[in-house]
Write a protein that holds these residues in place. Structure first.
Motif, PDB file in Angstrom:
ATOM      1  N   THR A  98      61.492  34.089  22.014  1.00  0.00           N
ATOM      2  CA  THR A  98      61.765  34.852  20.786  1.00  0.00           C
ATOM      3  C   THR A  98      62.532  36.138  21.062  1.00  0.00           C
ATOM      4  O   THR A  98      62.861  36.869  20.126  1.00  0.00           O
ATOM      5  CB  THR A  98      60.446  35.177  20.045  1.00  0.00           C
ATOM      6  OG1 THR A  98      59.496  35.723  20.965  1.00  0.00           O
ATOM      7  CG2 THR A  98      59.861  33.925  19.411  1.00  0.00           C
ATOM      8  N   LEU A  99      62.856  36.382  22.325  1.00  0.00           N
ATOM      9  CA  LEU A  99      63.557  37.632  22.657  1.00  0.00           C
ATOM     10  C   LEU A  99      64.954  37.716  22.018  1.00  0.00           C
ATOM     11  O   LEU A  99      65.297  38.767  21.452  1.00  0.00           O
ATOM     12  CB  LEU A  99      63.617  37.806  24.174  1.00  0.00           C
ATOM     13  CG  LEU A  99      64.119  39.139  24.718  1.00  0.00           C
ATOM     14  CD1 LEU A  99      63.315  40.319  24.184  1.00  0.00           C
ATOM     15  CD2 LEU A  99      64.080  39.143  26.242  1.00  0.00           C
ATOM     16  N   PRO A 100      65.782  36.658  22.052  1.00  0.00           N
ATOM     17  CA  PRO A 100      67.104  36.779  21.419  1.00  0.00           C
ATOM     18  C   PRO A 100      67.022  37.080  19.918  1.00  0.00           C
ATOM     19  O   PRO A 100      67.760  37.948  19.420  1.00  0.00           O
ATOM     20  CB  PRO A 100      67.752  35.408  21.675  1.00  0.00           C
ATOM     21  CG  PRO A 100      67.046  34.875  22.881  1.00  0.00           C
ATOM     22  CD  PRO A 100      65.634  35.372  22.775  1.00  0.00           C
ATOM     23  N   ALA A 101      66.135  36.404  19.200  1.00  0.00           N
ATOM     24  CA  ALA A 101      66.002  36.656  17.754  1.00  0.00           C
ATOM     25  C   ALA A 101      65.511  38.078  17.507  1.00  0.00           C
ATOM     26  O   ALA A 101      65.947  38.750  16.562  1.00  0.00           O
ATOM     27  CB  ALA A 101      65.041  35.644  17.128  1.00  0.00           C
ATOM     28  N   PHE A 102      64.601  38.538  18.359  1.00  0.00           N
ATOM     29  CA  PHE A 102      64.113  39.922  18.241  1.00  0.00           C
ATOM     30  C   PHE A 102      65.261  40.915  18.406  1.00  0.00           C
ATOM     31  O   PHE A 102      65.422  41.853  17.611  1.00  0.00           O
ATOM     32  CB  PHE A 102      63.023  40.187  19.287  1.00  0.00           C
ATOM     33  CG  PHE A 102      62.821  41.647  19.579  1.00  0.00           C
ATOM     34  CD1 PHE A 102      62.271  42.490  18.621  1.00  0.00           C
ATOM     35  CD2 PHE A 102      63.195  42.179  20.800  1.00  0.00           C
ATOM     36  CE1 PHE A 102      62.103  43.844  18.884  1.00  0.00           C
ATOM     37  CE2 PHE A 102      63.031  43.531  21.064  1.00  0.00           C
ATOM     38  CZ  PHE A 102      62.489  44.375  20.104  1.00  0.00           C
ATOM     39  N   ARG A 103      66.097  40.696  19.412  1.00  0.00           N
ATOM     40  CA  ARG A 103      67.183  41.645  19.672  1.00  0.00           C
ATOM     41  C   ARG A 103      68.186  41.657  18.534  1.00  0.00           C
ATOM     42  O   ARG A 103      68.704  42.710  18.154  1.00  0.00           O
ATOM     43  CB  ARG A 103      67.873  41.302  21.002  1.00  0.00           C
ATOM     44  CG  ARG A 103      66.914  41.395  22.192  1.00  0.00           C
ATOM     45  CD  ARG A 103      67.620  41.783  23.451  1.00  0.00           C
ATOM     46  NE  ARG A 103      68.049  43.154  23.375  1.00  0.00           N
ATOM     47  CZ  ARG A 103      68.996  43.698  24.146  1.00  0.00           C
ATOM     48  NH1 ARG A 103      69.621  42.959  25.037  1.00  0.00           N
ATOM     49  NH2 ARG A 103      69.311  44.943  24.028  1.00  0.00           N
ATOM     50  N   ARG A 104      68.455  40.463  17.980  1.00  0.00           N
ATOM     51  CA  ARG A 104      69.379  40.402  16.845  1.00  0.00           C
ATOM     52  C   ARG A 104      68.813  41.140  15.632  1.00  0.00           C
ATOM     53  O   ARG A 104      69.519  41.881  14.955  1.00  0.00           O
ATOM     54  CB  ARG A 104      69.682  38.940  16.480  1.00  0.00           C
ATOM     55  CG  ARG A 104      70.577  38.237  17.499  1.00  0.00           C
ATOM     56  CD  ARG A 104      71.120  36.926  16.945  1.00  0.00           C
ATOM     57  NE  ARG A 104      70.099  35.894  16.873  1.00  0.00           N
ATOM     58  CZ  ARG A 104      69.837  35.037  17.868  1.00  0.00           C
ATOM     59  NH1 ARG A 104      70.555  35.056  18.987  1.00  0.00           N
ATOM     60  NH2 ARG A 104      68.886  34.150  17.746  1.00  0.00           N
ATOM     61  N   ALA A 105      67.505  40.952  15.379  1.00  0.00           N
ATOM     62  CA  ALA A 105      66.875  41.572  14.198  1.00  0.00           C
ATOM     63  C   ALA A 105      66.879  43.095  14.331  1.00  0.00           C
ATOM     64  O   ALA A 105      67.164  43.820  13.367  1.00  0.00           O
ATOM     65  CB  ALA A 105      65.449  41.055  14.035  1.00  0.00           C
ATOM     66  N   LEU A 106      66.578  43.576  15.520  1.00  0.00           N
ATOM     67  CA  LEU A 106      66.525  45.033  15.719  1.00  0.00           C
ATOM     68  C   LEU A 106      67.921  45.644  15.629  1.00  0.00           C
ATOM     69  O   LEU A 106      68.109  46.735  15.077  1.00  0.00           O
ATOM     70  CB  LEU A 106      65.889  45.326  17.077  1.00  0.00           C
ATOM     71  CG  LEU A 106      65.295  46.714  17.222  1.00  0.00           C
ATOM     72  CD1 LEU A 106      64.170  46.933  16.209  1.00  0.00           C
ATOM     73  CD2 LEU A 106      64.785  46.926  18.635  1.00  0.00           C
ATOM     74  N   HIS A 107      68.894  44.908  16.129  1.00  0.00           N
ATOM     75  CA  HIS A 107      70.285  45.367  16.036  1.00  0.00           C
ATOM     76  C   HIS A 107      70.731  45.422  14.578  1.00  0.00           C
ATOM     77  O   HIS A 107      71.331  46.402  14.123  1.00  0.00           O
ATOM     78  CB  HIS A 107      71.203  44.453  16.851  1.00  0.00           C
ATOM     79  CG  HIS A 107      72.639  44.862  16.763  1.00  0.00           C
ATOM     80  ND1 HIS A 107      73.533  44.267  15.882  1.00  0.00           N
ATOM     81  CD2 HIS A 107      73.322  45.835  17.399  1.00  0.00           C
ATOM     82  CE1 HIS A 107      74.702  44.861  15.997  1.00  0.00           C
ATOM     83  NE2 HIS A 107      74.606  45.806  16.916  1.00  0.00           N
TER      84      HIS A 107
END
Ligand code: SAH
Ligand code: MG
Length: 212
Positions: A98-107
């Motif tokens: 879930t790290l890539p989706a997390f980074r996209r959401a925070l960005h």
């Protein structure tokens, strides 16, 4: 102050398990706790939905939100289980990530600079942690082992007046698993916490005593 519309839009667009009403209660608790000038800790990042709210409160007070997750998912999120999302499987590894989706959401929320993301197991990270914190939000694994580990690892770091927020607290087993409820009961029975508010399954306690 409620989050700005663009923050709420980013929250709503993020995958996750935080309804709006409980999210707003989390945000209010985080804004108040952030006044202590200490970091806000989240256990259970998933794709960053609740992190966005903690980060918004952190930005407002000039503190940092720290979010901890191994990003491989909880038991009930694995393939074949009720909360599985095939979009968050890394095809190369064949496991959840879930790290890539997390980074996209925070960005997308414009909040990257207010968050430190720690990829690791909660008890292992807690064992390295030594600083006082203003808020601990427990929303990680929902087995007794994990929920208890989150409480025992992180609650002792709460400064006096700091907030312990627990999600998925269900008094009635018909409504959901009991591990977060047992942690909530334990916190109250320790004498170290006083309940501040409850918004459906999201309970906010304040550290008013020693012990934990
Ligand atoms: N707060 C999120 C939901 C979190 S779901 C939201 O608002 O949508 C629970 C998360 O806890 C999962 O991503 C899982 O990987 C993580 N998790 C479960 N047990 C963990 C542990 N022991 N250490 C770190 N992360 C854990
Ligand atoms: Mg939850």
């Amino acid at each position: 102050m409620a989050p700005k519309p663009e923050t709420l839009a980013a929250f709503e667009a993020a995958k996750g398990f935080m309804p709006l009403d409980e999210g707003l209660a989390l945000h209010a608790a985080a804004e108040e706790a952030a006044r202590l000038g200490l970091p806000l800790i989240e256990i259970g990042t998933y794709c960053g939905r609740s992190t966005i709210l903690l980060a918004d409160a952190a930005r407002g007070a000039g503190v940092t939100a720290v979010t901890v997750d191994h990003h491989r998912g909880s038991e009930e999120q694995q393939p074949g289980w009720e909360y599985h999302d095939p979009e968050v499987v890394d095809p190369e590894v064949g496991r959840m990530d879930t790290l890539p989706a997390f980074r996209r959401a925070l960005h997308a929320a414009g909040l990257e600079e207010h968050v430190v993301a720690v990829v690791g197991r909660s008890p292992q990270v807690a064992a390295l942690w030594a600083a006082p914190v203003g808020l601990v939000f427990i929303d990680g694994g929902h087995t007794d082992e994990h929920a208890t580990g989150d409480y025992e690892g992180w609650a002792p770091h709460l400064a006096p007046g700091g907030a312990l927020v627990i999600h998925d607290v269900f008094a009635d087993p018909a409504d959901g698993g009991q591990a977060p409820y047992r942690v909530y009961r334990r916190a109250l029975e320790s004498g170290a916490f006083t309940e501040v508010s409850a918004t459906r399954s999201l309970h906010v306690l304040r550290r008013t005593g020693r012990g934990v």
